[in-house]
Design a protein around this motif. Sequence first.
Motif, PDB file in Angstrom:
ATOM      1  N   LEU A   1      27.926 -50.479 151.553  1.00  0.00           N
ATOM      2  CA  LEU A   1      26.657 -50.876 150.953  1.00  0.00           C
ATOM      3  C   LEU A   1      26.506 -52.389 150.893  1.00  0.00           C
ATOM      4  N   PHE A   2      27.640 -53.110 150.893  1.00  0.00           N
ATOM      5  CA  PHE A   2      27.606 -54.570 150.814  1.00  0.00           C
ATOM      6  C   PHE A   2      28.134 -55.231 152.077  1.00  0.00           C
ATOM      7  N   TYR A   3      28.904 -54.473 152.871  1.00  0.00           N
ATOM      8  CA  TYR A   3      29.584 -55.068 154.016  1.00  0.00           C
ATOM      9  C   TYR A   3      29.655 -54.029 155.125  1.00  0.00           C
ATOM     10  N   ASN A   4      28.990 -54.275 156.242  1.00  0.00           N
ATOM     11  CA  ASN A   4      28.887 -53.313 157.340  1.00  0.00           C
ATOM     12  C   ASN A   4      30.165 -53.351 158.171  1.00  0.00           C
ATOM     13  N   PHE A   5      31.184 -52.626 157.697  1.00  0.00           N
ATOM     14  CA  PHE A   5      32.477 -52.687 158.369  1.00  0.00           C
ATOM     15  C   PHE A   5      32.432 -52.015 159.741  1.00  0.00           C
ATOM     16  N   SER A   6      31.723 -50.889 159.868  1.00  0.00           N
ATOM     17  CA  SER A   6      31.644 -50.227 161.168  1.00  0.00           C
ATOM     18  C   SER A   6      30.954 -51.125 162.190  1.00  0.00           C
ATOM     19  N   GLY A   7      29.946 -51.890 161.740  1.00  0.00           N
ATOM     20  CA  GLY A   7      29.317 -52.848 162.644  1.00  0.00           C
ATOM     21  C   GLY A   7      30.259 -53.961 163.049  1.00  0.00           C
ATOM     22  N   VAL A   8      31.089 -54.401 162.115  1.00  0.00           N
ATOM     23  CA  VAL A   8      32.086 -55.423 162.426  1.00  0.00           C
ATOM     24  C   VAL A   8      33.053 -54.915 163.491  1.00  0.00           C
ATOM     25  N   CYS A   9      33.537 -53.666 163.320  1.00  0.00           N
ATOM     26  CA  CYS A   9      34.489 -53.098 164.280  1.00  0.00           C
ATOM     27  C   CYS A   9      33.857 -52.972 165.663  1.00  0.00           C
ATOM     28  N   ALA A  10      32.613 -52.486 165.713  1.00  0.00           N
ATOM     29  CA  ALA A  10      31.949 -52.336 167.004  1.00  0.00           C
ATOM     30  C   ALA A  10      31.761 -53.685 167.689  1.00  0.00           C
ATOM     31  N   ASP A  11      31.267 -54.684 166.951  1.00  0.00           N
ATOM     32  CA  ASP A  11      31.064 -56.007 167.537  1.00  0.00           C
ATOM     33  C   ASP A  11      32.391 -56.645 167.948  1.00  0.00           C
ATOM     34  N   ALA A  12      33.419 -56.435 167.125  1.00  0.00           N
ATOM     35  CA  ALA A  12      34.722 -57.022 167.447  1.00  0.00           C
ATOM     36  C   ALA A  12      35.297 -56.417 168.717  1.00  0.00           C
ATOM     37  N   MET A  13      35.210 -55.102 168.861  1.00  0.00           N
ATOM     38  CA  MET A  13      35.757 -54.462 170.060  1.00  0.00           C
ATOM     39  C   MET A  13      34.952 -54.832 171.300  1.00  0.00           C
ATOM     40  N   GLU A  14      33.627 -54.921 171.166  1.00  0.00           N
ATOM     41  CA  GLU A  14      32.810 -55.323 172.308  1.00  0.00           C
ATOM     42  C   GLU A  14      33.125 -56.752 172.725  1.00  0.00           C
ATOM     43  N   ALA A  15      33.277 -57.641 171.753  1.00  0.00           N
ATOM     44  CA  ALA A  15      33.641 -59.026 172.078  1.00  0.00           C
ATOM     45  C   ALA A  15      35.026 -59.097 172.699  1.00  0.00           C
ATOM     46  N   HIS A  16      35.949 -58.257 172.218  1.00  0.00           N
ATOM     47  CA  HIS A  16      37.301 -58.233 172.765  1.00  0.00           C
ATOM     48  C   HIS A  16      37.286 -57.764 174.215  1.00  0.00           C
ATOM     49  N   VAL A  17      36.481 -56.751 174.517  1.00  0.00           N
ATOM     50  CA  VAL A  17      36.394 -56.248 175.894  1.00  0.00           C
ATOM     51  C   VAL A  17      35.767 -57.292 176.803  1.00  0.00           C
ATOM     52  N   ARG A  18      34.708 -57.961 176.324  1.00  0.00           N
ATOM     53  CA  ARG A  18      34.081 -59.006 177.140  1.00  0.00           C
ATOM     54  C   ARG A  18      35.056 -60.135 177.419  1.00  0.00           C
ATOM     55  N   MET A  19      35.843 -60.507 176.417  1.00  0.00           N
ATOM     56  CA  MET A  19      36.805 -61.581 176.600  1.00  0.00           C
ATOM     57  C   MET A  19      37.878 -61.204 177.604  1.00  0.00           C
ATOM     58  N   ALA A  20      38.353 -59.935 177.515  1.00  0.00           N
ATOM     59  CA  ALA A  20      39.387 -59.478 178.444  1.00  0.00           C
ATOM     60  C   ALA A  20      38.854 -59.412 179.877  1.00  0.00           C
ATOM     61  N   ARG A  21      37.622 -58.966 180.040  1.00  0.00           N
ATOM     62  CA  ARG A  21      37.048 -58.884 181.382  1.00  0.00           C
ATOM     63  C   ARG A  21      36.791 -60.258 181.979  1.00  0.00           C
ATOM     64  N   SER A  22      36.444 -61.219 181.143  1.00  0.00           N
ATOM     65  CA  SER A  22      36.213 -62.564 181.662  1.00  0.00           C
ATOM     66  C   SER A  22      37.504 -63.231 182.110  1.00  0.00           C
ATOM     67  N   LYS A  23      38.624 -62.804 181.530  1.00  0.00           N
ATOM     68  CA  LYS A  23      39.915 -63.389 181.896  1.00  0.00           C
ATOM     69  C   LYS A  23      40.606 -62.641 183.025  1.00  0.00           C
ATOM     70  N   SER A  24      40.161 -61.421 183.326  1.00  0.00           N
ATOM     71  CA  SER A  24      40.821 -60.629 184.367  1.00  0.00           C
ATOM     72  C   SER A  24      40.507 -61.219 185.731  1.00  0.00           C
ATOM     73  N   PRO A  25      41.498 -61.260 186.650  1.00  0.00           N
ATOM     74  CA  PRO A  25      41.257 -61.804 187.988  1.00  0.00           C
ATOM     75  C   PRO A  25      40.311 -60.916 188.782  1.00  0.00           C
ATOM     76  N   ARG A  26      39.400 -61.532 189.466  1.00  0.00           N
ATOM     77  CA  ARG A  26      38.450 -60.792 190.280  1.00  0.00           C
ATOM     78  C   ARG A  26      39.050 -60.475 191.650  1.00  0.00           C
ATOM     79  N   ALA A  27      38.705 -59.307 192.145  1.00  0.00           N
ATOM     80  CA  ALA A  27      39.215 -58.905 193.451  1.00  0.00           C
ATOM     81  C   ALA A  27      38.570 -59.741 194.557  1.00  0.00           C
ATOM     82  N   ARG A  28      39.372 -60.082 195.552  1.00  0.00           N
ATOM     83  CA  ARG A  28      38.852 -60.858 196.667  1.00  0.00           C
ATOM     84  C   ARG A  28      37.959 -59.981 197.539  1.00  0.00           C
TER      85      ARG A  28
END
Length: 230
Positions: free
Chosen positions: A154-181
């Motif tokens: 009611l005061f703190y949207n924890f499920s929203g925090v988890c969703a945003d955190a995991m999405e940001a984590h996935v974006r960060m991991a994909r940006s660091k992964s080497p791209r195939a030639r």
Amino acid sequence: MATGAGLWDAGLLAWYGPGTPLVQRVRSYRPNRRGHIKLARWARIGCIRVAAVTFVVLALAVTLDPPPGSDAGARGLMGASALVTASVIWRFSLVRVVLRPGEIVRHSVWRHTVVPCSAVRRFVRPEGRSPLALETHAGEEVHFWWLDGSLWDLFYNFSGVCADAMEAHVRMARSKSPRARPARSGSPRSRKAAPRYAPVERRFTWSVGADAMALGAVVCAVAGLIGLIG
């Protein structure tokens, strides 16, 4: 996720709760020394572990300071039942999500699920009574039932925090992964092939606290049975 930056510094500008410096400091979710970020309901975990410790104290009181007129067999069985209850309760405090480099790990009561960031297709936001979930490229869904549904939402949207955190984590991991030639034109490799993604792994979760209580329950049960037979 960079070691020196928390989720508040990763471009997540959504309003999760009171925007005070104290809340931002507590809820920054900065990585530890190993680069892991833990998402958990710490207030719920604290209450669960206090309840588990209460049952451990009860087991010690029954075995070390027994009530008058009780025999050794009954004391052992009572202590074993209290420790089994404590072990099961303690396992509920293991529920959390850990963002490791390149992976999302969901810890449940008995086992944990390791989802590589490269295998994540999309996140499904909760609607109504449905939980937060992620879907892999293989069509497998991983649900996060225990991360929402508390009064603190009611005061703190924890499920929203988890969703945003995991999405940001996935974006960060994909940006660091080497791209195939890119393959040369005319070669057999230039044909489009289905990409291969790392599989989702499920493993049993070992817990020092819960397993120690379970071992103590076995010892008490054996002692109680010996007392009853003798």
